[in-house]
Design an enzyme around this catalytic site. Structure first.
Site, short mmCIF file in Angstrom:
data_model
loop_
_atom_site.label_atom_id
_atom_site.label_comp_id
_atom_site.label_asym_id
_atom_site.label_seq_id
_atom_site.Cartn_x
_atom_site.Cartn_y
_atom_site.Cartn_z
N HIS A 60 -0.16 1.35 -13.09
CA HIS A 60 0.58 0.19 -13.59
C HIS A 60 2.04 0.59 -13.79
CE1 HIS A 60 1.09 -3.56 -15.90
NE2 HIS A 60 1.88 -2.85 -16.69
N MET B 50 -4.51 -7.19 -6.53
CA MET B 50 -3.98 -8.32 -7.30
C MET B 50 -5.05 -9.33 -7.74
SD MET B 50 -0.90 -7.43 -7.57
CE MET B 50 -0.06 -8.88 -8.19
N ASN C 88 1.31 3.16 -2.65
CA ASN C 88 0.51 4.12 -3.44
C ASN C 88 -0.69 4.62 -2.64
OD1 ASN C 88 1.40 4.62 -6.35
ND2 ASN C 88 1.75 2.41 -6.08
N ILE D 136 -8.04 -10.33 -10.57
CA ILE D 136 -8.61 -10.02 -11.89
C ILE D 136 -10.13 -10.04 -11.74
CG2 ILE D 136 -8.88 -10.88 -14.25
CD1 ILE D 136 -5.97 -11.76 -14.11
N GLY E 155 0.77 -1.24 0.00
CA GLY E 155 0.00 0.00 0.00
C GLY E 155 0.80 1.28 0.00
N ASN F 60 -6.49 2.64 -12.51
CA ASN F 60 -5.43 1.78 -11.96
C ASN F 60 -4.09 2.44 -12.22
OD1 ASN F 60 -4.15 -0.64 -10.97
ND2 ASN F 60 -3.67 -1.16 -13.10
C1 GRF Z 1 2.75 -0.77 -7.83
O1 GRF Z 1 3.95 -0.96 -8.52
C2 GRF Z 1 1.62 -0.58 -8.80
O2 GRF Z 1 1.99 0.07 -9.97
C3 GRF Z 1 1.21 -1.99 -9.12
O3 GRF Z 1 1.34 -2.68 -7.91
C4 GRF Z 1 2.31 -2.03 -7.10
C5 GRF Z 1 1.65 -1.73 -5.80
O4 GRF Z 1 2.54 -1.25 -4.84
N1 GRF Z 1 -0.11 -2.03 -9.67
P1 GRF Z 1 1.99 -0.64 -3.49
O5 GRF Z 1 1.14 -1.71 -2.81
O6 GRF Z 1 1.17 0.56 -3.83
O7 GRF Z 1 3.20 -0.31 -2.68
#
Ligand code: GRF
Length: 215
Positions: free
Chosen positions: A111, A92, A16, A94, A14, A109
């Site tokens: 990516h 994670m 982000n 789908i 987490g 999202n």
């Molecule tokens: C990030 O690299 C994001 O781009 C991808 O999954 C990762 C998540 O990292 N979708 P975090 O849980 O936000 O640290």
């Protein structure tokens, strides 16, 4: 205008989510996180939400017989919290086709590549193996085309000849932490529009401002 109510979906550490929580805690920020949903009880990001006093819900995917039943449970939690925009942040799972349809144009999202290059998993490894000199992060709308929805904004970082998956991932992740809050601000300011031919327009923002360069 009332702050945009956001639901963030996570499965792991987490970082982000943390960047979004910090942004939303800034005075005058035009969005607020109404709910964080995780499909895993052990997701590190749940502690970040708790620290910021943001409600959390855990919806274990194993409790559901199929994808759509899980998706409907997540959606019900988001609806109950009054969520207007869904942000995936390291989520994670789908989805079944039902979920992106239910939240069409209201789900994004982040990516860790410059889409449409390197979709799916292990994308930093894919970038290194391909020999590209530049990679980065993309915020895009989520559709039933996996990692293929309309692109909102991108951040570019160099790929160095001696990069490992770890060093490149760390460089991209840092860019993600700038990019996602910026995009959320635009959504909160109701500037983001889907135009014809899968193009995203950010009203009042110069087109090149939707690219963050980090040479
Ligand atoms: C990030 O690299 C994001 O781009 C991808 O999954 C990762 C998540 O990292 N979708 P975090 O849980 O936000 O640290």
């Amino acid at each position: 205008m009332a702050p945009l109510k956001v639901g963030v979906l996570i499965s792991g550490r987490g970082s982000n989510l943390l960047a979004l929580l910090e942004a939303c805690a800034t005075p005058g920020f035009p969005a607020t996180i109404a709910l964080v949903v995780s499909n895993r009880t052990d997701a590190g990001g749940l502690a970040h939400a708790a620290r910021f006093g943001v409600p959390t819900a855990v919806v274990p995917h194993r409790d559901h017989a199929d994808r759509e039943s899980f998706d409907r449970a997540v959606s019900a939690a988001l609806e109950a919290a009054g969520v207007e925009l869904v942000c995936l942040a390291g989520f994670m799972r789908i989805f079944s086709p039902w979920f992106p349809t239910r939240w069409a144009d209201r789900i994004i999202n982040i990516h860790p590549s410059l889409l449409p290059s390197f979709k799916g998993m292990h994308v930093q490894q894919q970038a290194i193996a391909s020999g590209v000199r530049v990679s980065g992060a993309t915020v895009h709308f989520v559709t039933n085309d996996l990692d293929g929805g309309p692109i909102v904004a991108q951040a570019a970082v160099p790929v160095h000849p001696d990069d490992s998956v770890e060093t490149l991932s760390a460089r991209i992740l840092k860019a993600e932490h700038d990019l996602y809050p910026l995009v959320l601000r635009w959504f909160g300011e109701r500037r983001v529009r889907l135009a014809a031919a899968n193009r995203v327009v950010i009203d009042g923002v110069a087109a090149d401002a939707a690219v963050l360069w980090r040479p």
